[in-house]
Design an enzyme around this catalytic site. Sequence first.
Site, PDB file in Angstrom:
ATOM      1  N   VAL A 185       0.670   4.732   5.060  1.00  0.00           N
ATOM      2  CA  VAL A 185       0.013   3.684   5.838  1.00  0.00           C
ATOM      3  C   VAL A 185       1.022   2.596   6.207  1.00  0.00           C
ATOM      4  O   VAL A 185       1.019   2.073   7.323  1.00  0.00           O
ATOM      5  CB  VAL A 185      -1.181   3.085   5.064  1.00  0.00           C
ATOM      6  N   GLY A 186       1.919   2.311   5.308  1.00  0.00           N
ATOM      7  CA  GLY A 186       2.930   1.290   5.567  1.00  0.00           C
ATOM      8  C   GLY A 186       3.758   1.612   6.798  1.00  0.00           C
ATOM      9  O   GLY A 186       4.062   0.743   7.616  1.00  0.00           O
ATOM     10  N   GLU A 191       5.728  -3.421   0.807  1.00  0.00           N
ATOM     11  CA  GLU A 191       5.790  -3.059  -0.615  1.00  0.00           C
ATOM     12  C   GLU A 191       5.002  -1.774  -0.757  1.00  0.00           C
ATOM     13  O   GLU A 191       3.779  -1.790  -0.906  1.00  0.00           O
ATOM     14  CB  GLU A 191       5.171  -4.158  -1.491  1.00  0.00           C
ATOM     15  N   GLY A 248       0.826  -1.194   0.000  1.00  0.00           N
ATOM     16  CA  GLY A 248       0.000   0.000   0.000  1.00  0.00           C
ATOM     17  C   GLY A 248       0.861   1.245   0.000  1.00  0.00           C
ATOM     18  O   GLY A 248       2.003   1.201  -0.462  1.00  0.00           O
ATOM     19  N   SER A 249       0.352   2.336   0.526  1.00  0.00           N
ATOM     20  CA  SER A 249       1.081   3.598   0.471  1.00  0.00           C
ATOM     21  C   SER A 249       2.175   3.643   1.517  1.00  0.00           C
ATOM     22  O   SER A 249       2.132   2.934   2.528  1.00  0.00           O
ATOM     23  CB  SER A 249       0.124   4.762   0.702  1.00  0.00           C
ATOM     24  N   SER A 250       3.185   4.477   1.285  1.00  0.00           N
ATOM     25  CA  SER A 250       4.274   4.642   2.245  1.00  0.00           C
ATOM     26  C   SER A 250       3.726   5.128   3.585  1.00  0.00           C
ATOM     27  O   SER A 250       4.200   4.712   4.641  1.00  0.00           O
ATOM     28  CB  SER A 250       5.306   5.650   1.719  1.00  0.00           C
TER      29      SER A 250
END
Lengths: 503, 503, 503, 503
Positions: D248-249, D266, D244-246
């Site tokens: 949220v990651g 990822e 997902g997005s940086s």
Amino acid sequence: MSFAKKEYDFLKEIGLGPHNLGCYVNGAWKGSGPIVSSVNPANNQAIAEVSEASTQDYEEGMQACFEAAKTWVQIPAPRRGEIVRKIGDALRAELQHLGRLVSLEMGKILAEGIGEVQEIIDMCDFAVGLSRQLNGSVIPSERPNHMMLEMWNPLGIVGVITAFNFPCAVLGWNACIALVCGNCVVWKGAPTTPLITIAMTRIVAGVLEKNNLPGAIFTSFCGGAEIGQAIAKDTRIPLVSFTGSSKVGLMVQNTVNERFGKCLLELSGNNAIIVMDDADIQLAVRSVLFAAVGTAGQRCTTCRRLLLHESIYQKVLDQLLEVYKQVKIGDPLQKGTLLGPLHTRAARENFEKGIEGGKILTGGSVIESEGNFVQPTIIEISPNADVVKEELFAPVLYVLKFQTLKEAIEINNSVPQGLSSSIFSRKPEVIFKWIGPQGSDCGIVNVNIPTNGAEIGGAFGGEKATGGGREAGSDSWKQYMRRSTCTINYGNELPLAQGINFG
Amino acid sequence: MSFAKKEYDFLKEIGLGPHNLGCYVNGAWKGSGPIVSSVNPANNQAIAEVSEASTQDYEEGMQACFEAAKTWVQIPAPRRGEIVRKIGDALRAELQHLGRLVSLEMGKILAEGIGEVQEIIDMCDFAVGLSRQLNGSVIPSERPNHMMLEMWNPLGIVGVITAFNFPCAVLGWNACIALVCGNCVVWKGAPTTPLITIAMTRIVAGVLEKNNLPGAIFTSFCGGAEIGQAIAKDTRIPLVSFTGSSKVGLMVQNTVNERFGKCLLELSGNNAIIVMDDADIQLAVRSVLFAAVGTAGQRCTTCRRLLLHESIYQKVLDQLLEVYKQVKIGDPLQKGTLLGPLHTRAARENFEKGIEGGKILTGGSVIESEGNFVQPTIIEISPNADVVKEELFAPVLYVLKFQTLKEAIEINNSVPQGLSSSIFSRKPEVIFKWIGPQGSDCGIVNVNIPTNGAEIGGAFGGEKATGGGREAGSDSWKQYMRRSTCTINYGNELPLAQGINFG
Amino acid sequence: MSFAKKEYDFLKEIGLGPHNLGCYVNGAWKGSGPIVSSVNPANNQAIAEVSEASTQDYEEGMQACFEAAKTWVQIPAPRRGEIVRKIGDALRAELQHLGRLVSLEMGKILAEGIGEVQEIIDMCDFAVGLSRQLNGSVIPSERPNHMMLEMWNPLGIVGVITAFNFPCAVLGWNACIALVCGNCVVWKGAPTTPLITIAMTRIVAGVLEKNNLPGAIFTSFCGGAEIGQAIAKDTRIPLVSFTGSSKVGLMVQNTVNERFGKCLLELSGNNAIIVMDDADIQLAVRSVLFAAVGTAGQRCTTCRRLLLHESIYQKVLDQLLEVYKQVKIGDPLQKGTLLGPLHTRAARENFEKGIEGGKILTGGSVIESEGNFVQPTIIEISPNADVVKEELFAPVLYVLKFQTLKEAIEINNSVPQGLSSSIFSRKPEVIFKWIGPQGSDCGIVNVNIPTNGAEIGGAFGGEKATGGGREAGSDSWKQYMRRSTCTINYGNELPLAQGINFG
Amino acid sequence: MSFAKKEYDFLKEIGLGPHNLGCYVNGAWKGSGPIVSSVNPANNQAIAEVSEASTQDYEEGMQACFEAAKTWVQIPAPRRGEIVRKIGDALRAELQHLGRLVSLEMGKILAEGIGEVQEIIDMCDFAVGLSRQLNGSVIPSERPNHMMLEMWNPLGIVGVITAFNFPCAVLGWNACIALVCGNCVVWKGAPTTPLITIAMTRIVAGVLEKNNLPGAIFTSFCGGAEIGQAIAKDTRIPLVSFTGSSKVGLMVQNTVNERFGKCLLELSGNNAIIVMDDADIQLAVRSVLFAAVGTAGQRCTTCRRLLLHESIYQKVLDQLLEVYKQVKIGDPLQKGTLLGPLHTRAARENFEKGIEGGKILTGGSVIESEGNFVQPTIIEISPNADVVKEELFAPVLYVLKFQTLKEAIEINNSVPQGLSSSIFSRKPEVIFKWIGPQGSDCGIVNVNIPTNGAEIGGAFGGEKATGGGREAGSDSWKQYMRRSTCTINYGNELPLAQGINFG
């Protein structure tokens, strides 16, 4: 036209008839050599006829194969893997029939016949994964602006000569790996198992055809020594994988070396099981039974020598004699049979020679019948007796007594062959010594399992007179490729290795 | 007693005198065989005398070595690595003297002599790291409560037979790896470079002694064919590493195979450099000079064939003839010399044979002098000429013309040998084709560097008549060990592979 | 100016004086931060003074380091290995002095001090070999005329923050690998062991200087939390290797993640030894002694929990209490001492907290003296007690009783930490279960040896609250590099993966 | 009950109906959370309804999964591989239907939908091979009678949180490897692609059932952030693989780290294609089209930045504008469509933000329709513009001009993300610099192919804000296992590492 017996009708399902062409050459079936009969070892009656390869067939096949190699080598490895996957699926669909044929023509019991075909299927699955992992290396160069690569490229054509005892599995070990590695395969099956050779070839040929690939990628011959020699001499075949006796293997090797080709040899075994004083005796006895009697003693990994610690010598022997009594001998296709016939009439005679010079504890006789049946036999003998040094393809087990682990290992290592070996013990110091530098000198070194029954994930093969080749798992694939060390200078300077200045 | 010439006095520093014992046997120096003279190829005068090995010396040495192997095999690999590290340090301390000796006795220029010794030092450092990385594998078993291991154990003793052109580096490649792998080493150096054999052995012996290890771990013989044959036949030596001609190599291989031993062969090369139309010509010319003239053309990786694209044929030749003119011929120990003598008088004669059948563009003559000097020579010739198919150890370069990459690769691959090869080009499609399945069939496949001058991190060796062995880096160490596939059952059940039921 | 005590004079030999600059910045020594005293834990008296780093020093050092990285990254790996080899040789020359300093400043006994330095030397040797084996891969592409490479490139700069208990070995593990991988190193040593930080740095700096390399390749700071935080926040440092407590490690990790950097964490251990009913008790007792009392219980691999099978519970305890009585406590530099002081006065207080809640079987008291000495202590306690779940850096051993292997493994795995663990047993089914999927969940899983004393050839580190990092051997080097998957199309077509057609 | 549209009837073939239960828990389907509609992005109309997971469903599922893990972990890896092989075959049988569903629900064109499912099938085949190659190591120990092993054991449970853009392939990458490695899988699919989540789960569930394995081995939830957080916090899940997005990651990572779990991330990409002056422009233009417009710019590997050398800037742009004109926009299921809708209405708004600040060369508008269609857009912009630093999921391409390779690489590396990158050039010095230490800092570094379209044989993932995880090929499997370094003493002595004497 129909088969002599109705029970052979299942052979039609896998493309066989009463008469069969024994060469798959340039994508077509032919056979202009001698006509031979495939014989059922359980009754020595003919199953069907096969036209073997002539030397013209051979040459025609090899020319097509040599051309096909130019195509196959250029197909990316994962695409080649996809073809091998489809071969596996085609085998899976015919598992029962093919296993039945193996049992019928070779003489091993049905469970083992099916197991043999299953092993090729396992190899296909393994090779598919491998097709994305035939990895070379990027190695750090000592020179700036240089890149060092270790590349693995196909050899071109791999010749595979197999023996009757594993009439298709050994082809499977070799062909699955050879094909994903980018090689065409030229197969000569055993002269006495031509139907299996043809049936296996049909499976592979079918997949090649469906995928619009040249049939010559897989070229197959039924035939004898003449075809074998042609392969050994053929400079178009950089690698010859040969399975058979040490004696013939050595001749093949000399011929191939003479032309600077390579050999992958799987030769004789003379495999021992050692039972230590602390062993799980029940486990050991069951293992020895499977290892010595299974496949009627005709595996290269068959246990031929049983080394018993003096303290449990009699106890193990007693239990073993007990289970030997219960071995059901008979038609290998019949449920419950554990011991089928020897593969040929000649093997019966070797059996009789192999039991000379020792004290027969059980068995010891051939069984009078149409087939090639013999009794499962145990013989007490000295480790120095001549027969103990040689491979015998029969259910004959030599029993020997020892006092120390060191002595047992020495006996284990005292034969010319170095294929398989097992120890039964529960002591870590014994186990780790056994697998270490001063332990067994074989290629297969087991603990608490029989000498036979290898998994495909490991490398299969042995040392010394067994020939040194390795098939199936681990990095065995490297034998089917040529390695090159590549150094690429992408800069404008010319630095030399070891810091040398020149000029 | 003193040396014939004062300039040889440096030899005393590395333990050599006017007369020397040529065998290091069971930790002591002896030599009851013939007395021979080591000769300086620059003037064909004796440097010093050496007592070679008799067959008794050999047998005495081998018995001690066989015993020492039982000790060495049990020392943990990282401890063996520490010994090899100390050998490296001992060499480092004598780098200049040893390099000088190599230059003096073999005839290569001093920079190359020192480079050769440096290569052994590099190998020692590499092997030290390797001593903690001789890794086996833990492979997933398909059976519950089973563990599958791939173990690598020492072979015991490795025999190393080396050639005059790398009188010590080849020993270094083999011995460094063999020793950390747990093997004792038996070395027979070239008959014409006994002083180097002795000096190298002294270094190793000194380290073994200081560390209270049996000297017989490293057993060394000066001697000729008789000792070589004894090694080839000796069943105590599971692996024979042989460097030399394809013809002799094949004989050694047959002898060793006969007793089911293994060979590691580094045989003839017949190496081509291809110069494409887009090449950096200056880089190519400098590379060809080093590859063809360096070591007086006596490297197995020497460039013997120069394949020029027709469009740059004349341009490259012109530049090459220009630089050939400037090659300084003379005493290899003298600063500025690029071309020393051939190693023997006989080599001069081979030089004369090797230049028959083509058009001499430069050179072509032996130089009248005490030494074995010849002119650096370029010959225009057909790719099909007989001399082009054979290895010639002399600074003779055959020049050939081609039109397409395909044609150039075909010429490259058309000789029996398959050691080294190079291409000069800046096009990715050329470079990657060259190192791919349809490219060079050699073991060494270079781009924009010469055919010679390999780094130790890669595997060194070649295919076809070059023998197939690999030395130095990558996983070459595996050749010095025996592999066993071990399956350990630590449960109480006996499941069989391929799901077979038996009994 | 001279040291307060004459016995410190050996420090001059390794470049230390009564006052020392604590930063090696851009190849020069400075230190404009606070002046601190290094204290001898055996008497809490100052050894020497050190000027720590200011944040300006830090910034200056990092700027130089960032520039130096551009140089270092371009030097071929085997050349970097040669530098590391020279660092190893420089350490070897000062082994005794450095080992003595480690013992003096940290408080561990001399044998362990020397062992710690020896470990760095071993790491250098290992890293030299590695410098030619930082191999990427050539992976078969599914697309024709495509080549797939897995490349490993340097990260640039690696930050290393180490703890007092291994004041230099942990730097060695990280720096040897980081350097051959092509990274510059920024080191912050423990605030209480600045002399070791300086002495180690001097060795490295000396080698860089002699080889005309920028000193900033190795940048080193004495300092505290402020410098640690600066490293954690610094975007110029892609990898921070941190050794310390789980609590601080988690903070470092959050800081580094926030800027999308990577961490290599070596955090708390809480290590158990399990003694089974069939164990070699003498071996177990000696192992527990070394694991629980060695380094005064201040190793991260110290044994903190002893799990005894009920059947041998009392027997093991009795023997253990017996050997605990004989432990000689005192000056770590004195021959015969087994237990030196704790590193700090504060650690003595933690010791007192750590023994609450259980039954003291031996020890349990601090020893009144100038130094930080405590008694080696064994405590009988419930596995659920709070103190059992936490790491305590002191020679305190919790003893617990169990009935079955399953229960013992559950207790072993029941703590947050997952570093080291050992079992003592001679049964294969126990050993292989212990190292298998249902066994110990730690990163180090030993059999019949203590929890501490790892070899450098394996990967060192642990799971769960221990942080998951791996240092030293195996493929730990990959953490110090960035991986890229490279696909090179050298053809003229554009085939897509998964056979997709687009446009 | 039937679907709103007849064209959805094919969904029945893969077990979907107008209303569907969205949780596969303990081998049964349920869903007691909110009911949501799956929406067709081409017209924003509902396809079918799904009952999402409640937290009770989650807890029930996890308890069953935790129990199932005890079974799965004990099944030998090659047997687990056989299950994965059957999953692959089940997918193969439904390839067309599943591919159609991916296209329908996600919005990518049919060829890509089918390609996505094919990728899982490829992964299954790959994982089957891997199931016999999850190899640990046998490492030489420095201590006599010791054996050092590196063992790889399963983690237990792997949590997989996937994103809408690859609604099933990412599950495939993770689950195939996780399963053969011996882990159960807990999957939360994207909230907007629940039908795919259910359909994929049905396939896996069917295979588990037919093989009499607990369904809970594969536990699957449709749901949103609440379920995602539950996974992140759950101590029963040692590894969370998040795509997902940086932003949220990073949150997921902090949550997982807090409990000392591991993440495989990822995250965002911001991928550049560099076109050098010597590039094959036609190849480059076709690649940019696929990379920028394919999947409507919603791949993490989508090309977002096009870096053109000034000398070919206009030429490339002209050709690109030409092909952009021909891009057919419309229903992704329709033949010939190259550009389908964005996945959501919200994505359309982001598109509008993403085109601010630059000069629109083509496109730039949303398309008024029921669906989420936008024009393929090219924008000329400064490399320092804020929008250029962020990931935008839309077919928007920023074009930038450069003068030197060095400058181009600096721009490539100047963004926070580090996923994919490509260069178009035919010069070796450019190619090798690009993939070397001073080249692209991304995890994927291509040459003459687009940034997207990775093969499964390599490791997929990126550096910096992309999160550092690696999925699919190479040694990515190691992330799904825990490593332990095991030293087994099978002798009777207790030698210590680094030669330390203690006591």
